[in-house]
Scaffold this active site. Structure first.
Site, PDB file in Angstrom:
ATOM      1  N   ASP A  98     -39.097  46.864  33.796  1.00 14.19           N
ATOM      2  CA  ASP A  98     -40.282  47.576  34.296  1.00 14.19           C
ATOM      3  C   ASP A  98     -41.145  46.724  35.220  1.00 14.19           C
ATOM      4  OD1 ASP A  98     -39.476  49.746  32.727  1.00 14.19           O
ATOM      5  OD2 ASP A  98     -40.611  49.031  30.999  1.00 14.19           O
ATOM      6  N   GLU A  99     -40.526  45.830  35.944  1.00 15.74           N
ATOM      7  CA  GLU A  99     -41.273  44.937  36.834  1.00 15.74           C
ATOM      8  C   GLU A  99     -41.744  45.649  38.104  1.00 15.74           C
ATOM      9  OE1 GLU A  99     -38.209  44.318  35.728  1.00 15.74           O
ATOM     10  OE2 GLU A  99     -38.224  42.452  34.584  1.00 15.74           O
TER      11      GLU A  99
ATOM     12  N   LYS B  24     -38.972  47.311  40.052  1.00 12.05           N
ATOM     13  CA  LYS B  24     -37.745  47.256  40.878  1.00 12.05           C
ATOM     14  C   LYS B  24     -37.612  48.519  41.728  1.00 12.05           C
ATOM     15  CE  LYS B  24     -35.410  46.758  37.013  1.00 12.05           C
ATOM     16  NZ  LYS B  24     -36.490  46.527  36.028  1.00 12.05           N
TER      17      LYS B  24
ATOM     18  N   LYS C 295     -39.880  50.492  43.013  1.00 10.54           N
ATOM     19  CA  LYS C 295     -40.727  50.472  44.212  1.00 10.54           C
ATOM     20  C   LYS C 295     -40.085  49.615  45.302  1.00 10.54           C
ATOM     21  CE  LYS C 295     -44.793  48.829  46.479  1.00 10.54           C
ATOM     22  NZ  LYS C 295     -46.166  48.386  46.561  1.00 10.54           N
TER      23      LYS C 295
ATOM     24  N   ALA D 136     -32.816  52.948  31.792  1.00  8.03           N
ATOM     25  CA  ALA D 136     -33.648  52.538  32.926  1.00  8.03           C
ATOM     26  C   ALA D 136     -34.587  53.666  33.329  1.00  8.03           C
ATOM     27  CB  ALA D 136     -32.760  52.166  34.114  1.00  8.03           C
ATOM     28  N   GLY D 137     -35.766  53.288  33.798  1.00 10.23           N
ATOM     29  CA  GLY D 137     -36.697  54.253  34.383  1.00 10.23           C
ATOM     30  C   GLY D 137     -37.340  53.564  35.563  1.00 10.23           C
ATOM     31  N   HIS D 138     -36.935  53.955  36.769  1.00 10.43           N
ATOM     32  CA  HIS D 138     -37.440  53.299  37.979  1.00 10.43           C
ATOM     33  C   HIS D 138     -38.350  54.274  38.718  1.00 10.43           C
ATOM     34  CE1 HIS D 138     -33.793  50.334  38.018  1.00 10.43           C
ATOM     35  NE2 HIS D 138     -34.481  50.318  36.895  1.00 10.43           N
TER      36      HIS D 138
ATOM     37  N   ARG E 231     -12.348  49.225  23.721  1.00 12.64           N
ATOM     38  CA  ARG E 231     -11.279  50.007  24.368  1.00 12.64           C
ATOM     39  C   ARG E 231     -11.151  51.418  23.794  1.00 12.64           C
ATOM     40  NH1 ARG E 231      -7.792  44.818  23.525  1.00 12.64           N
ATOM     41  NH2 ARG E 231      -9.156  44.955  21.720  1.00 12.64           N
TER      42      ARG E 231
ATOM     43  N   GLN F 242     -32.914  47.045  34.022  1.00 12.15           N
ATOM     44  CA  GLN F 242     -33.354  46.108  32.973  1.00 12.15           C
ATOM     45  C   GLN F 242     -33.683  44.752  33.630  1.00 12.15           C
ATOM     46  OE1 GLN F 242     -30.285  48.123  32.104  1.00 12.15           O
ATOM     47  NE2 GLN F 242     -31.937  49.510  31.633  1.00 12.15           N
TER      48      GLN F 242
ATOM     49  N   THR G  27     -39.478  56.255  27.764  1.00 16.08           N
ATOM     50  CA  THR G  27     -39.792  56.725  26.411  1.00 16.08           C
ATOM     51  C   THR G  27     -41.281  56.960  26.185  1.00 16.08           C
ATOM     52  OG1 THR G  27     -39.925  54.453  25.647  1.00 16.08           O
ATOM     53  CG2 THR G  27     -37.802  55.543  25.377  1.00 16.08           C
TER      54      THR G  27
ATOM     55  N   ARG H 264     -43.413  54.809  25.460  1.00 13.48           N
ATOM     56  CA  ARG H 264     -43.973  53.873  24.474  1.00 13.48           C
ATOM     57  C   ARG H 264     -44.963  52.912  25.140  1.00 13.48           C
ATOM     58  NH1 ARG H 264     -38.679  51.143  22.020  1.00 13.48           N
ATOM     59  NH2 ARG H 264     -37.983  51.454  24.158  1.00 13.48           N
ATOM     60  N   PRO H 265     -46.035  52.501  24.424  1.00 12.22           N
ATOM     61  CA  PRO H 265     -46.932  51.492  25.018  1.00 12.22           C
ATOM     62  C   PRO H 265     -46.177  50.176  25.176  1.00 12.22           C
ATOM     63  CG  PRO H 265     -47.605  52.048  22.763  1.00 12.22           C
ATOM     64  CD  PRO H 265     -46.468  52.956  23.110  1.00 12.22           C
TER      65      PRO H 265
ATOM     66  N   THR I 275     -49.456  45.215  45.881  1.00  7.07           N
ATOM     67  CA  THR I 275     -50.875  45.358  45.553  1.00  7.07           C
ATOM     68  C   THR I 275     -51.237  46.789  45.142  1.00  7.07           C
ATOM     69  OG1 THR I 275     -51.336  45.722  47.907  1.00  7.07           O
ATOM     70  CG2 THR I 275     -51.538  43.455  47.092  1.00  7.07           C
TER      71      THR I 275
HETATM   72  P1  GDP Z   1     -38.859  49.340  37.155  1.00 11.93           P
HETATM   73  O1  GDP Z   1     -38.200  49.829  35.915  1.00 11.93           O
HETATM   74  O2  GDP Z   1     -38.688  47.876  37.345  1.00 11.93           O
HETATM   75  O3  GDP Z   1     -38.472  50.120  38.389  1.00 11.93           O
HETATM   76  O4  GDP Z   1     -40.428  49.588  36.946  1.00 11.93           O
HETATM   77  P2  GDP Z   1     -41.130  50.918  36.356  1.00 11.93           P
HETATM   78  O5  GDP Z   1     -41.061  51.979  37.395  1.00 11.93           O
HETATM   79  O6  GDP Z   1     -40.594  51.239  35.009  1.00 11.93           O
HETATM   80  O7  GDP Z   1     -42.608  50.408  36.106  1.00 11.93           O
HETATM   81  C1  GDP Z   1     -43.399  49.901  37.132  1.00 11.93           C
HETATM   82  C2  GDP Z   1     -44.668  50.769  37.254  1.00 11.93           C
HETATM   83  O8  GDP Z   1     -45.640  50.082  38.041  1.00 11.93           O
HETATM   84  C3  GDP Z   1     -44.430  52.083  37.985  1.00 11.93           C
HETATM   85  O9  GDP Z   1     -45.262  53.065  37.438  1.00 11.93           O
HETATM   86  C4  GDP Z   1     -44.837  51.790  39.431  1.00 11.93           C
HETATM   87  O10 GDP Z   1     -45.277  52.934  40.146  1.00 11.93           O
HETATM   88  C5  GDP Z   1     -45.974  50.829  39.203  1.00 11.93           C
HETATM   89  N1  GDP Z   1     -46.167  49.823  40.269  1.00 11.93           N
HETATM   90  C6  GDP Z   1     -45.232  49.192  41.025  1.00 11.93           C
HETATM   91  N2  GDP Z   1     -45.819  48.262  41.814  1.00 11.93           N
HETATM   92  C7  GDP Z   1     -47.140  48.307  41.538  1.00 11.93           C
HETATM   93  C8  GDP Z   1     -48.270  47.553  41.993  1.00 11.93           C
HETATM   94  O11 GDP Z   1     -48.175  46.640  42.799  1.00 11.93           O
HETATM   95  N3  GDP Z   1     -49.479  47.866  41.453  1.00 11.93           N
HETATM   96  C9  GDP Z   1     -49.639  48.857  40.525  1.00 11.93           C
HETATM   97  N4  GDP Z   1     -50.858  49.088  40.057  1.00 11.93           N
HETATM   98  N5  GDP Z   1     -48.601  49.575  40.069  1.00 11.93           N
HETATM   99  C10 GDP Z   1     -47.365  49.290  40.561  1.00 11.93           C
HETATM  100  P1  IMO Z   2     -35.815  49.297  33.531  1.00  5.21           P
HETATM  101  O1  IMO Z   2     -34.559  49.340  34.371  1.00  5.21           O
HETATM  102  C1  IMO Z   2     -37.780  47.961  29.850  1.00  5.21           C
HETATM  103  C2  IMO Z   2     -35.233  47.636  26.298  1.00  5.21           C
HETATM  104  C3  IMO Z   2     -35.549  48.578  25.144  1.00  5.21           C
HETATM  105  C4  IMO Z   2     -35.132  47.720  23.964  1.00  5.21           C
HETATM  106  C5  IMO Z   2     -33.906  46.986  24.494  1.00  5.21           C
HETATM  107  C6  IMO Z   2     -32.581  47.638  24.087  1.00  5.21           C
HETATM  108  O2  IMO Z   2     -36.694  50.472  33.674  1.00  5.21           O
HETATM  109  O3  IMO Z   2     -36.517  47.985  33.743  1.00  5.21           O
HETATM  110  P2  IMO Z   2     -31.328  49.840  24.904  1.00  5.21           P
HETATM  111  O4  IMO Z   2     -31.753  51.279  24.847  1.00  5.21           O
HETATM  112  O5  IMO Z   2     -31.042  49.363  26.283  1.00  5.21           O
HETATM  113  O6  IMO Z   2     -30.217  49.522  23.956  1.00  5.21           O
HETATM  114  O7  IMO Z   2     -32.619  49.031  24.355  1.00  5.21           O
HETATM  115  O8  IMO Z   2     -34.016  47.005  25.909  1.00  5.21           O
HETATM  116  N1  IMO Z   2     -35.002  48.285  27.605  1.00  5.21           N
HETATM  117  C7  IMO Z   2     -35.889  48.290  28.614  1.00  5.21           C
HETATM  118  N2  IMO Z   2     -37.155  47.817  28.669  1.00  5.21           N
HETATM  119  N3  IMO Z   2     -37.208  48.505  30.958  1.00  5.21           N
HETATM  120  C8  IMO Z   2     -35.918  48.954  30.914  1.00  5.21           C
HETATM  121  O9  IMO Z   2     -35.259  49.360  32.016  1.00  5.21           O
HETATM  122  C9  IMO Z   2     -35.229  48.900  29.686  1.00  5.21           C
HETATM  123  N4  IMO Z   2     -33.982  49.276  29.296  1.00  5.21           N
HETATM  124  C10 IMO Z   2     -33.857  48.879  28.024  1.00  5.21           C
HETATM  125  O10 IMO Z   2     -36.924  48.896  25.114  1.00  5.21           O
HETATM  126  O11 IMO Z   2     -36.123  46.745  23.712  1.00  5.21           O
HETATM  127 MG    MG Z   3     -38.648  50.909  34.181  1.00  3.67          MG
END
Ligand code: GDP
Ligand code: IMO
Ligand code: MG
Length: 434
Positions: free
Chosen positions: A17-18, A20, A22, A43-45, A145, A224, A301, A303-304, A415
């Site tokens: 969730d860094e 990626k 974006k 994954a959730g991008h 397998r 991930q 999900t 989740r916080p 930003t």
């Molecule tokens: P990913 O899984 O690595 O693609 O990241 P996620 O989409 O799960 O989570 C990143 C969240 O941060 C998303 O809601 C983006 O819209 C948001 N985001 C990305 N870059 C920035 C930023 O520079 N600032 C803020 N405030 N939000 C951002």
């Molecule tokens: P993106 O691509 C954040 C975490 C789960 C759990 C562990 C194992 O959006 O960055 P799994 O369902 O893969 O067997 O769960 O990995 N996890 C993630 N956490 N971002 C993700 O993907 C994740 N995909 C799995 O929360 O701790």
């Molecule tokens: Mg994500």
């Protein structure tokens, strides 16, 4: 003289969730092909365009660019029902992928019994805090397998024989196997879901090799992140794929020389979803403030997310593991308004020594306490900035510390969530590519 390949990888450096999604969306405009190579719908991008947010789970984040061909590589897991919903949702927004999508015939399927096993285990004694999407069991059966690949869908006469061994094995392991749909029902649902997708199944390795041969640029999208990597993460609190650089090669069938540049993505602070070590975690009002300001609730999900200061040892480990050429630091704006911002520069062990090496055994993390260096916050907000020159000196000093701790230059600074919010750094590996 050999020329560096134009192909580029975007990899997560923390616990996911860094941001990626974006970065991949931004970069995709300059690439002909965008490829996912591991993970599944865990994954959730998120991609934000003109204030509209789109969450992608299995479709590569180049989807919004009409000129991008999207490839789902052999290392990916596909849940076909979820995949079709994703395609439908994109179609409703006018995004049509019908002539620019290829699904690897070697990619494995996530089946209902994988999901049942994953969720059953999470209800038991060992809790990883998985996404409950069946990821662990699907990869487990691949290694054992007993997996089912997309190519098997093209052979309906032998499909039941492919599914049966894994299905029977799960029945033996479940406490309540009668809750599982019958094998016939699994087959029927799968064939119904697969029917419209059959034309998209093909040889993704061959497609990518030919594209490389024609020098069409390829963007590799990691899911991930390194600390969730099966080998290099905080085992056993990891996902079940190789989400660092090695997975790119096994998950596409491309050789290392096909890759020119590696961009590592990290938040300006740290988050984690699910269980496992996280020495930087803040349990106080500061952690809560990061969660609120960063809207740190899971894309998949809801989740916080656990929140803390930037953890330099884990991010430096990820930079080394992946051979990162440039860092993309995301969500700097979330730290706007803090009087002070922290960086975890190492960990104190039981004897008081300062360590930067990550333990291999999960229980050894329990003895480590974060050593936090506090820096001055910035009074001028960074939100929406598009030029390095506009960054407050304190924010610039903070970025310099992150870069120094990771021994890696910064290539992009984000930003805000929107495409326009952020900039590349002059002289970096991303200069001229956005
Ligand atoms: P990913 O899984 O690595 O693609 O990241 P996620 O989409 O799960 O989570 C990143 C969240 O941060 C998303 O809601 C983006 O819209 C948001 N985001 C990305 N870059 C920035 C930023 O520079 N600032 C803020 N405030 N939000 C951002
Ligand atoms: P993106 O691509 C954040 C975490 C789960 C759990 C562990 C194992 O959006 O960055 P799994 O369902 O893969 O067997 O769960 O990995 N996890 C993630 N956490 N971002 C993700 O993907 C994740 N995909 C799995 O929360 O701790
Ligand atoms: Mg994500």
């Amino acid at each position: 003289m050999t020329h560096r390949s134009p192909n580029l990888a975007v990899l997560g450096l923390q616990w996911g969730d860094e941001g990626k999604g974006k970065l991949v969306d931004l970069l995709a405009a300059g690439f002909r092909h965008v490829v996912r190579f591991q993970g599944g719908n865990n994954a959730g991008h998120t991609v934000v365009v003109a204030g509209q947010s789109i969450a992608l789970h299995q479709v590569p984040s180049g989807a919004l660019h009409q000129g991008c061909f999207l490839v789902v590589g052999s290392g990916v897991l596909l849940n076909l029902g979820v995949f079709r919903q994703e395609l439908d949702r994109l179609a409703q927004r006018g995004i049509d992928l019908s002539d620019r999508l290829l699904l690897s015939d070697k990619a494995h399927l996530i089946l209902p019994h994988h999901i049942a096993l994953d969720q059953g285990r999470e209800g038991g004694a060992i809790k990883i805090g998985t996404t409950g999407r069946g990821i662990g069991p699907a990869y487990e059966f691949k290694a054992a397998r007993m997996g089912v690949r997309l190519a098997d869908l093209l052979h309906p006469d032998t499909l039941a024989d492919r599914i049966r061994p894994g299905y029977e094995e799960v029945r033996l392991r479940l406490n309540n196997p009668s809750a599982l749909p019958s094998l016939e029902a699994v087959m029927k649902e799968l064939m119904d879901q697969a029917a419209p997708l059959l034309p998209f199944i093909g040889d993704s390795q061959g497609h990518l090799m030919e594209a490389w041969g024609r020098q069409e640029p390829i963007l590799f999208e990691g899911a991930q992140a390194t600390l969730l990597d099966l080998d290099h993460g905080t085992y056993p609190f990891v996902t079940s794929s190789s989400c660092s650089i090695g997975g790119l090669f096994t998950g596409t069938g491309m050789p290392p020389k096909a890759l020119g540049t590696v961009v590592g993505v990290a938040k300006a602070y740290t988050t984690r979803v699910g269980a496992g070590p996280m020495p930087s975690e803040l349990f106080d009002a500061t952690g809560e403030r990061l969660r609120e300001a960063g809207r740190e609730f899971g894309t998949t999900t809801g989740r916080p997310r656990r929140c803390g200061w930037f953890d330099a040892p884990i991010t430096a480990h990820a930079c080394r593991t992946n051979g990162v050429d440039g860092l993309a630091i995301m969500k700097l704006d979330v730290l706007d308004g803090f009087d002070q911002v922290g960086v975890v520069v190492g960990y104190r062990d039981g004897e008081g020594g300062l360590v930067k090496r990550l333990p291999a055994c999960a229980s050894d993390w329990d003895h480590l306490r974060p050593e936090v260096r506090m820096l001055k916050g910035w009074s001028r907000p960074t939100r929406g900035l598009q030029r390095l020159e506009d960054l407050a000196p304190e924010a610039r000093a903070y970025m310099d510390v992150l870069s120094e701790c990771c021994s890696t230059p910064i290539a992009y600074l984000s930003t805000g969530p929107d495409r326009a919010e952020g900039f590349t750094l002059p002289g970096s590996c991303l200069e001229g590519r956005l």
